[in-house]
Design an enzyme around this catalytic site. Sequence first.
Site, short mmCIF file in Angstrom:
data_model
loop_
_atom_site.label_atom_id
_atom_site.label_comp_id
_atom_site.label_asym_id
_atom_site.label_seq_id
_atom_site.Cartn_x
_atom_site.Cartn_y
_atom_site.Cartn_z
CB ILE A 19 46.37 22.53 93.99
CG1 ILE A 19 45.13 21.75 94.41
CG2 ILE A 19 47.21 21.70 93.03
CD1 ILE A 19 44.12 21.54 93.29
CB SER A 45 38.78 20.78 87.11
OG SER A 45 37.55 20.43 87.70
CE1 TYR A 89 38.36 26.67 88.81
CE2 TYR A 89 36.86 24.84 88.38
CZ TYR A 89 38.11 25.30 88.75
OH TYR A 89 39.11 24.41 89.04
CE LYS A 148 40.55 24.94 86.35
NZ LYS A 148 42.04 24.89 86.39
#
Length: 335
Positions: free
Chosen positions: A16, A140, A153, A157
């Site tokens: 990204i 996300s 992860y 986040k």
Amino acid sequence: MRESGVVVVTGASAGIGRAVAREYGRRGCRVALLARGRRGLDGAAEDVRLAGGTPLAVPVDVARSEEVFAAAQRVEDELGPIDVWVNDAFTSVFAPFHEIGPEEFRRVTEVTYLGFVHGTMAALRHMRPRDRGAIVQVGSALAYRGIPLQSAYCGAKHAIQGFHESLRCELLHERSGVRTTMVQLPAVNTPQFSWVRSRLRDHPQPVPPIFQPEVAARAIVHAGDHPRRREYWVGASTVKTLLANAVAPGLLDRYLASNGYAAQQNASVHDPHRADNLWAPADSDGYDYGAHGVFDARSRPRSAQLWPSQHHAALAAGVLAACGALGARRLLRSR
């Protein structure tokens, strides 16, 4: 942001971040590219140059605050005042929680969460005295909804989401001209699934539906232009996940417990460039991973939900106007 403005993108060597750098390059921006991998940084710099922008590649490990602060100063010295800072760098471990070591969990947290904190600190050091600038946190759906096999992860986040909300309130309290926003993304076809550390039996994959990185890049660039919104949601799957978690979290837990393992693995994928970037950049072997992962055939080039997310004000005004017109008709008919 004006054309030819100065943008910093962390995690710019691939995925990204690489797509975001290209998008800003097409605008003629001066783009600072922050990442660890030299080969990927060189490729990203060439992409920005070919797109019409001016690149500055800066090798940085975002887990090290002193490196990030030094990079920000170099950008200011060589490219000019920073207009937009995009935090995107991350790493992860695909494995059940009991198979992740404490040093691995710490490393994911230091890169994926503290990397955003360090980037934001660096940006604010330069933006606050000028009272202008935009900081975009790349988030996300997993900032709201944890899933199996990605505990490190998801934890990072979630932390970014809480940090973002706190900082945004402080900036609003100060009536600061500096803005921060967060873009909550769906599953995206990036090289992360070929280079994160994995203890899964089969090749990791994003949970479908999968979108191409250019979809995410367009949303992130738009957010940098319009940072007054608290957050942007990209992809109908993201919205559905957030709603399901809000309405029936217990049912979603059971669904993910039953389906979340298989949905994140693909036995048919055999990637010759499989790597592990937890402690060292994946492109240390000289291979440039680019923006796309290995799931091109299954990925969508656009998101039907992106336009409504970008034009929420116009949609709200349209709805209000329609309701007003309907009410007026009913009033006239009653007379």
